[in-house]
Design an enzyme around this catalytic site. Sequence first.
Site, mmCIF file in Angstrom:
data_model
loop_
_atom_site.group_PDB
_atom_site.id
_atom_site.type_symbol
_atom_site.label_atom_id
_atom_site.label_comp_id
_atom_site.label_asym_id
_atom_site.label_seq_id
_atom_site.Cartn_x
_atom_site.Cartn_y
_atom_site.Cartn_z
ATOM 1 N N LYS A 118 13.276 -16.020 -13.687
ATOM 2 C CA LYS A 118 12.747 -15.929 -12.327
ATOM 3 C C LYS A 118 13.557 -16.778 -11.354
ATOM 4 C CE LYS A 118 9.429 -17.668 -9.380
ATOM 5 N NZ LYS A 118 8.564 -18.810 -9.193
ATOM 6 N N ASP B 80 6.573 -13.696 -9.530
ATOM 7 C CA ASP B 80 5.770 -14.907 -9.711
ATOM 8 C C ASP B 80 4.316 -14.494 -9.929
ATOM 9 O OD1 ASP B 80 4.796 -14.164 -7.231
ATOM 10 O OD2 ASP B 80 5.074 -16.135 -6.315
#
Length: 223
Positions: free
Chosen positions: A127, A145
């Site tokens: 991420k 997220d």
Amino acid sequence: MTAPKNLLKAERVTYIHRRLEELYPETPVPLDHKDPYTLLVAVLLSAQCTDERVNQVTPALWELADNPFDMAMQSVEDIQAIIRPCGLSPQKSKAISVLSQMLVEQYNGEVPNDMEALEKLPGVGHKTASVVVAQAFGVPAFPVDTHIHRLAQRWGLTSGKNVQQTEKDLKRLFPAESWNKLHLQIIFYGREYCSARGCDGTVCEICRTCYPARKHPKIAKKP
């Protein structure tokens, strides 16, 4: 009077994309930074920490060192003393120190612009690497997220088995040229209208428009 019908997936995708563009035509990166290196460090610090807290901490950190050459010269203890409010400071301070040394030794102090190289740096997961390539270099990526993972399930865009599956599903549904902006638009919307406590899949505008016939809360699977 006919009962309301939920939108088909293609209709939801079109509506969501259009509505988010109307609500958030501009998408400034929430983390204060001035170059790829400071963005990388800020994103690393944001793990299990709010963007607001990171933005409170980073000015003092940049005063200590705002480039990998200077940061590599600092002690882990000095870095940790500044970033302690962000949580996980022992791991994060060591990661910042070591990745700065690696950038100096392997990349002449430059942050690489590809996912594979970034993910080899300590403290940099998929991420974090996705955010950096998207926002620092304009490479199409779709960082997922907790907001995005939750909303994608509420909006029927993914089964939500895990964040990896959510990322694949969203990339398949939306054009690549929209990814870098869209992931921020979804985050902004999640914080403002469709938070974990503020909406259960039946409250906010997008949830109600996509699923007008939904009678019960949509329980999102955690990432």
